[in-house]
Design a protein around this motif. Structure first.
Motif, PDB file in Angstrom:
ATOM      1  N   GLY A  11      11.311  -6.304   5.819  1.00  0.00           N
ATOM      2  CA  GLY A  11      12.403  -6.793   4.995  1.00  0.00           C
ATOM      3  C   GLY A  11      13.030  -8.069   5.538  1.00  0.00           C
ATOM      4  O   GLY A  11      12.952  -8.356   6.729  1.00  0.00           O
ATOM      5  N   TYR A  44      12.140  -6.866   0.230  1.00  0.00           N
ATOM      6  CA  TYR A  44      10.781  -6.610   0.681  1.00  0.00           C
ATOM      7  C   TYR A  44       9.771  -7.153  -0.319  1.00  0.00           C
ATOM      8  O   TYR A  44       9.948  -6.986  -1.536  1.00  0.00           O
ATOM      9  CB  TYR A  44      10.542  -5.107   0.821  1.00  0.00           C
ATOM     10  CG  TYR A  44      11.425  -4.420   1.820  1.00  0.00           C
ATOM     11  CD1 TYR A  44      12.692  -3.970   1.467  1.00  0.00           C
ATOM     12  CD2 TYR A  44      10.987  -4.198   3.128  1.00  0.00           C
ATOM     13  CE1 TYR A  44      13.506  -3.338   2.388  1.00  0.00           C
ATOM     14  CE2 TYR A  44      11.795  -3.555   4.059  1.00  0.00           C
ATOM     15  CZ  TYR A  44      13.049  -3.134   3.676  1.00  0.00           C
ATOM     16  OH  TYR A  44      13.853  -2.495   4.588  1.00  0.00           O
ATOM     17  N   ARG A  84      14.232  -4.395  -3.268  1.00  0.00           N
ATOM     18  CA  ARG A  84      15.375  -4.525  -2.371  1.00  0.00           C
ATOM     19  C   ARG A  84      15.977  -3.164  -2.096  1.00  0.00           C
ATOM     20  O   ARG A  84      15.839  -2.228  -2.904  1.00  0.00           O
ATOM     21  CB  ARG A  84      16.427  -5.470  -2.950  1.00  0.00           C
ATOM     22  CG  ARG A  84      17.088  -4.988  -4.221  1.00  0.00           C
ATOM     23  CD  ARG A  84      17.978  -6.100  -4.794  1.00  0.00           C
ATOM     24  NE  ARG A  84      18.681  -5.666  -5.992  1.00  0.00           N
ATOM     25  CZ  ARG A  84      19.423  -6.473  -6.748  1.00  0.00           C
ATOM     26  NH1 ARG A  84      19.551  -7.762  -6.423  1.00  0.00           N
ATOM     27  NH2 ARG A  84      20.032  -6.008  -7.816  1.00  0.00           N
TER      28      ARG A  84
END
Length: 121
Positions: free
Chosen positions: A114, A94, A37
């Protein structure tokens, strides 16, 4: 393999979300899968990883006990079940693939786009 993450959204603190990552290609089961992240202005950080069989998982201390990573090799998917969400979990998440289990961003060769998770207080 190509990766497509989905499932992000807006949730209140204490709530839950389930992220999914769909992989294309027939070699999915050969890869370790991870979730990372990234919040604005902060480096991308490791969240969780799962080995090729699903028998071994690794978590960041900040999410241990709240997040669960799982995979279904028959469906070429990896999921991240997030519970007890906190505002500090807000980030773009992600999914990524690697040859071995690692917390290091640089060890992951393939990345999906993402999916944004926003946790309101």
């Amino acid at each position: 393999v190509q990766l497509q993450a989905s499932g992000g959204g807006l949730v209140q603190a204490g709530g839950s979300l389930r992220l999914s990552c769909a992989a294309s290609g027939r070699t999915f089961s050969r890869y370790v899968m991870g979730w990372f992240r990234q919040a604005p202005g902060i480096e991308r950080e490791f969240v969780a990883a799962i080995n090729w069989s699903g028998g071994s998982t690794l978590y960041a201390d900040s999410v241990k006990g709240r997040f669960t990573i799982d995979r279904d090799n028959a469906k070429n998917t990896v999921t991240l079940q997030m519970s007890s969400l906190k505002p500090e979990d807000t980030a773009a998440y992600y999914c990524a693939a690697a040859r071995f289990v690692s917390r290091r961003t640089n060890d992951y060769d393939i990345w999906g786009q993402g999916t944004q998770v926003t946790v309101s207080s």
